[in-house]
Write a protein that holds these residues in place. Structure first.
Motif, PDB file in Angstrom:
ATOM      1  N   PHE A   8       0.806  -1.219   0.000  1.00 10.11           N
ATOM      2  CA  PHE A   8       0.000   0.000   0.000  1.00 10.11           C
ATOM      3  C   PHE A   8       0.838   1.267   0.000  1.00 10.11           C
ATOM      4  CE2 PHE A   8      -2.895  -3.233   1.554  1.00 10.11           C
ATOM      5  CZ  PHE A   8      -4.055  -2.936   0.870  1.00 10.11           C
ATOM      6  N   SER A   9       2.111   1.124  -0.309  1.00 10.18           N
ATOM      7  CA  SER A   9       2.975   2.296  -0.409  1.00 10.18           C
ATOM      8  C   SER A   9       2.471   3.204  -1.523  1.00 10.18           C
ATOM      9  CB  SER A   9       4.418   1.865  -0.712  1.00 10.18           C
ATOM     10  OG  SER A   9       5.247   2.986  -0.890  1.00 10.18           O
ATOM     11  N   GLY A  10       2.329   4.479  -1.234  1.00  7.44           N
ATOM     12  CA  GLY A  10       1.846   5.425  -2.230  1.00  7.44           C
ATOM     13  C   GLY A  10       0.332   5.444  -2.371  1.00  7.44           C
ATOM     14  N   LYS A  11      -0.366   4.679  -1.532  1.00 10.95           N
ATOM     15  CA  LYS A  11      -1.834   4.623  -1.622  1.00 10.95           C
ATOM     16  C   LYS A  11      -2.519   5.240  -0.400  1.00 10.95           C
ATOM     17  CE  LYS A  11      -1.833   0.519  -4.578  1.00 10.95           C
ATOM     18  NZ  LYS A  11      -2.308  -0.877  -4.739  1.00 10.95           N
ATOM     19  N   GLY A  12      -1.709   5.750   0.509  1.00  9.89           N
ATOM     20  CA  GLY A  12      -2.293   6.455   1.651  1.00  9.89           C
ATOM     21  C   GLY A  12      -2.245   5.728   2.974  1.00  9.89           C
ATOM     22  N   LEU A  13      -1.629   4.536   3.033  1.00  5.13           N
ATOM     23  CA  LEU A  13      -1.551   3.804   4.295  1.00  5.13           C
ATOM     24  C   LEU A  13      -0.192   4.032   4.949  1.00  5.13           C
ATOM     25  CD1 LEU A  13      -2.850   1.670   6.238  1.00  5.13           C
ATOM     26  CD2 LEU A  13      -1.562  -0.054   4.959  1.00  5.13           C
ATOM     27  N   THR A  14      -0.206   4.433   6.200  1.00 11.00           N
ATOM     28  CA  THR A  14       1.020   4.576   6.982  1.00 11.00           C
ATOM     29  C   THR A  14       1.070   3.454   8.002  1.00 11.00           C
ATOM     30  OG1 THR A  14       1.061   6.984   6.751  1.00 11.00           O
ATOM     31  CG2 THR A  14       2.320   6.044   8.569  1.00 11.00           C
ATOM     32  N   VAL A  15       2.121   2.673   7.981  1.00  9.81           N
ATOM     33  CA  VAL A  15       2.271   1.548   8.897  1.00  9.81           C
ATOM     34  C   VAL A  15       3.168   1.960  10.063  1.00  9.81           C
ATOM     35  CG1 VAL A  15       3.115  -0.804   9.173  1.00  9.81           C
ATOM     36  CG2 VAL A  15       1.954  -0.148   7.063  1.00  9.81           C
ATOM     37  N   LEU A  16       2.691   1.742  11.274  1.00  7.90           N
ATOM     38  CA  LEU A  16       3.463   2.076  12.472  1.00  7.90           C
ATOM     39  C   LEU A  16       3.420   0.915  13.442  1.00  7.90           C
ATOM     40  CD1 LEU A  16       4.921   4.144  14.360  1.00  7.90           C
ATOM     41  CD2 LEU A  16       2.648   4.819  15.171  1.00  7.90           C
ATOM     42  N   GLY A  17       4.598   0.415  13.794  1.00  6.78           N
ATOM     43  CA  GLY A  17       4.686  -0.644  14.782  1.00  6.78           C
ATOM     44  C   GLY A  17       4.911  -0.036  16.159  1.00  6.78           C
ATOM     45  N   VAL A  18       4.272  -0.596  17.190  1.00  9.71           N
ATOM     46  CA  VAL A  18       4.405  -0.067  18.551  1.00  9.71           C
ATOM     47  C   VAL A  18       4.801  -1.197  19.486  1.00  9.71           C
ATOM     48  CG1 VAL A  18       3.229   1.114  20.444  1.00  9.71           C
ATOM     49  CG2 VAL A  18       2.637   1.673  18.082  1.00  9.71           C
ATOM     50  N   THR A  19       5.740  -0.924  20.392  1.00 11.57           N
ATOM     51  CA  THR A  19       6.204  -1.940  21.331  1.00 11.57           C
ATOM     52  C   THR A  19       6.387  -1.339  22.718  1.00 11.57           C
ATOM     53  OG1 THR A  19       8.003  -3.503  21.837  1.00 11.57           O
ATOM     54  CG2 THR A  19       8.615  -1.467  20.720  1.00 11.57           C
ATOM     55  N   ASP A  20       6.253  -2.199  23.739  1.00 14.17           N
ATOM     56  CA  ASP A  20       6.525  -1.734  25.099  1.00 14.17           C
ATOM     57  C   ASP A  20       7.881  -2.241  25.577  1.00 14.17           C
ATOM     58  OD1 ASP A  20       6.022  -4.416  25.448  1.00 14.17           O
ATOM     59  OD2 ASP A  20       4.475  -4.171  26.994  1.00 14.17           O
ATOM     60  N   GLU A  21       8.652  -2.857  24.668  1.00 12.57           N
ATOM     61  CA  GLU A  21       9.984  -3.347  25.013  1.00 12.57           C
ATOM     62  C   GLU A  21      11.000  -2.211  24.918  1.00 12.57           C
ATOM     63  OE1 GLU A  21      10.981  -6.720  22.672  1.00 12.57           O
ATOM     64  OE2 GLU A  21       9.355  -7.958  23.461  1.00 12.57           O
ATOM     65  N   GLY A  22      12.181  -2.435  25.493  1.00 14.68           N
ATOM     66  CA  GLY A  22      13.219  -1.424  25.505  1.00 14.68           C
ATOM     67  C   GLY A  22      13.862  -1.221  24.153  1.00 14.68           C
ATOM     68  N   ALA A  23      14.607  -0.122  24.021  1.00 13.96           N
ATOM     69  CA  ALA A  23      15.237   0.231  22.750  1.00 13.96           C
ATOM     70  C   ALA A  23      16.262  -0.809  22.301  1.00 13.96           C
ATOM     71  CB  ALA A  23      15.877   1.610  22.851  1.00 13.96           C
ATOM     72  N   ALA A  24      17.042  -1.333  23.242  1.00  9.05           N
ATOM     73  CA  ALA A  24      18.101  -2.282  22.885  1.00  9.05           C
ATOM     74  C   ALA A  24      17.527  -3.524  22.201  1.00  9.05           C
ATOM     75  CB  ALA A  24      18.885  -2.677  24.129  1.00  9.05           C
ATOM     76  N   ASP A  25      16.493  -4.125  22.814  1.00  7.84           N
ATOM     77  CA  ASP A  25      15.883  -5.325  22.233  1.00  7.84           C
ATOM     78  C   ASP A  25      15.160  -5.001  20.931  1.00  7.84           C
ATOM     79  OD1 ASP A  25      16.758  -6.932  24.303  1.00  7.84           O
ATOM     80  OD2 ASP A  25      14.950  -6.650  25.496  1.00  7.84           O
ATOM     81  N   THR A  26      14.509  -3.853  20.900  1.00  6.19           N
ATOM     82  CA  THR A  26      13.744  -3.462  19.713  1.00  6.19           C
ATOM     83  C   THR A  26      14.663  -3.217  18.523  1.00  6.19           C
ATOM     84  OG1 THR A  26      12.010  -2.449  21.062  1.00  6.19           O
ATOM     85  CG2 THR A  26      12.118  -1.791  18.755  1.00  6.19           C
ATOM     86  N   GLU A  27      15.728  -2.462  18.725  1.00  2.00           N
ATOM     87  CA  GLU A  27      16.654  -2.159  17.631  1.00  2.00           C
ATOM     88  C   GLU A  27      17.278  -3.431  17.069  1.00  2.00           C
ATOM     89  OE1 GLU A  27      17.076   0.653  16.209  1.00  2.00           O
ATOM     90  OE2 GLU A  27      15.998   1.957  17.617  1.00  2.00           O
ATOM     91  N   LYS A  28      17.569  -4.369  17.954  1.00  2.00           N
ATOM     92  CA  LYS A  28      18.149  -5.650  17.520  1.00  2.00           C
ATOM     93  C   LYS A  28      17.142  -6.416  16.663  1.00  2.00           C
ATOM     94  CE  LYS A  28      20.100  -9.962  19.329  1.00  2.00           C
ATOM     95  NZ  LYS A  28      20.414 -10.734  20.559  1.00  2.00           N
ATOM     96  N   TRP A  29      15.874  -6.438  17.100  1.00  2.00           N
ATOM     97  CA  TRP A  29      14.825  -7.147  16.363  1.00  2.00           C
ATOM     98  C   TRP A  29      14.599  -6.492  15.005  1.00  2.00           C
ATOM     99  CZ3 TRP A  29      10.150  -6.266  14.070  1.00  2.00           C
ATOM    100  CH2 TRP A  29       9.330  -7.373  13.838  1.00  2.00           C
ATOM    101  N   ILE A  30      14.570  -5.166  14.969  1.00  2.00           N
ATOM    102  CA  ILE A  30      14.354  -4.428  13.725  1.00  2.00           C
ATOM    103  C   ILE A  30      15.440  -4.787  12.707  1.00  2.00           C
ATOM    104  CG2 ILE A  30      14.439  -2.134  12.667  1.00  2.00           C
ATOM    105  CD1 ILE A  30      11.807  -2.652  14.025  1.00  2.00           C
ATOM    106  N   GLU A  31      16.670  -4.841  13.179  1.00  4.05           N
ATOM    107  CA  GLU A  31      17.789  -5.148  12.282  1.00  4.05           C
ATOM    108  C   GLU A  31      17.722  -6.587  11.791  1.00  4.05           C
ATOM    109  OE1 GLU A  31      22.699  -5.038  12.244  1.00  4.05           O
ATOM    110  OE2 GLU A  31      21.583  -4.216  13.950  1.00  4.05           O
ATOM    111  N   GLU A  32      17.406  -7.523  12.701  1.00  5.39           N
ATOM    112  CA  GLU A  32      17.344  -8.941  12.334  1.00  5.39           C
ATOM    113  C   GLU A  32      16.216  -9.224  11.349  1.00  5.39           C
ATOM    114  OE1 GLU A  32      16.939 -11.009  15.994  1.00  5.39           O
ATOM    115  OE2 GLU A  32      19.082 -10.941  16.487  1.00  5.39           O
ATOM    116  N   LYS A  33      15.060  -8.602  11.561  1.00  2.25           N
ATOM    117  CA  LYS A  33      13.889  -8.855  10.729  1.00  2.25           C
ATOM    118  C   LYS A  33      13.839  -7.979   9.477  1.00  2.25           C
ATOM    119  CE  LYS A  33      12.315 -11.857  13.679  1.00  2.25           C
ATOM    120  NZ  LYS A  33      12.309 -13.303  13.369  1.00  2.25           N
ATOM    121  N   GLY A  34      14.678  -6.949   9.436  1.00  2.70           N
ATOM    122  CA  GLY A  34      14.667  -6.066   8.266  1.00  2.70           C
ATOM    123  C   GLY A  34      13.387  -5.271   8.151  1.00  2.70           C
ATOM    124  N   ALA A  35      12.849  -4.840   9.294  1.00  2.00           N
ATOM    125  CA  ALA A  35      11.610  -4.063   9.288  1.00  2.00           C
ATOM    126  C   ALA A  35      11.815  -2.744   8.557  1.00  2.00           C
ATOM    127  CB  ALA A  35      11.149  -3.803  10.718  1.00  2.00           C
TER     128      ALA A  35
END
Length: 256
Positions: A8-35
């Motif tokens: 839906f890129s360019g069609k008006g949808l903005t995707v936002l992921g939200v987490t209650d985990e800390g930055a260290a774990d989140t940044e690692k997951w983002i890099e591993e999963k290629g979000a």
């Protein structure tokens, strides 16, 4: 989420992921999963409680008017539901707009819709004028339709709040006059005033922490009493919805 972002890129949808985990774990997951989508932190889970999240993963689809049109497991979200909810959205995020649209963007951020419409009407096609104008018009009409729907289903507290916001944000537009009339109609309706008192009681319970089992049980008991006071009204529906959300939190028998 990557797939939704791509499809839906360019069609008006903005995707936002939200987490209650800390930055260290989140940044690692983002890099591993290629979000490839935006993400934010919900420390303490306040946003999750606001949307009544019952399990992870959980998705919420919000229309450009600010109305929640769907929520549940992201795997159950149909593409058709997304497509039908894109009215009033922009194909490009505001930060990618042409410099010529600076005034429109500023007006939108201030929620001055009359100014935004007037300035968008002056933009040429090369600067995305027609598309931006149509999207803002769709946003205005969607907000007006959502307000009318709230009023007709008896959600007078939501209708009053929405009308008060529209009265200010749509100043100079016909929709502002309609909002003013709705505010007056609600104020003159004794039944609406009674229902709003019940809704305010539920809003107070919803705003509470409701984190510990004893708090949740007490809130459910209060909600059951409130729904009996307002049979056949929107208060009853709101109470049932919140009771269902709170019951989900008691299933594992642990404090949240």
């Amino acid at each position: 989420l990557n797939e939704m972002q791509s499809k839906f890129s360019g069609k008006g949808l903005t995707v936002l992921g939200v987490t209650d985990e800390g930055a260290a774990d989140t940044e690692k997951w983002i890099e591993e999963k290629g979000a490839k989508y935006a993400y934010a932190y919900d420390k303490g889970g306040k946003l999750a409680r606001h949307f009544g999240v019952r399990g992870i993963p959980h998705a919420v689809l919000i229309h450009a008017s600010g109305t929640v049109v769907w929520k549940g497991h992201p795997g159950e979200l149909q593409e058709g539901k997304i497509s039908s909810s894109l009215q009033g959205t922009f194909s490009k995020p505001l930060w990618e707009w042409s410099p010529a649209a600076k005034g429109v963007k500023s007006a939108l951020l201030k929620r001055a819709y009359k100014s935004a419409l007037d300035q968008a009407a002056k933009l040429g096609e090369a600067d995305g004028g027609p598309e931006i104008l149509a999207a803002i018009q769709g946003m205005v009409s969607s907000r007006a339709a959502a307000l009318k729907a709230s009023f007709e289903k008896g959600d007078f507290l939501g209708a009053q709040g929405g009308a008060q916001a529209m009265q200010k944000e749509f100043a100079g537009l016909p929709e502002a006059d309609a909002a003013s009339k709705m505010i007056a109609d609600i104020a003159a309706d004794k039944n609406a005033q009674t229902v709003m008192k019940g809704q305010q009681k539920i809003a107070k319970i919803r705003a509470g922490e409701n984190g510990k089992q004893k708090e949740i049980v007490a809130s459910i008991d209060s909600l059951r009493k409130i729904r009996k006071e307002y049979p056949g009204t929107y208060v009853e529906q709101e109470a049932d919805d919140l009771i269902a959300q709170l019951n989900e939190r008691t299933k594992d028998g642990k404090d949240m």
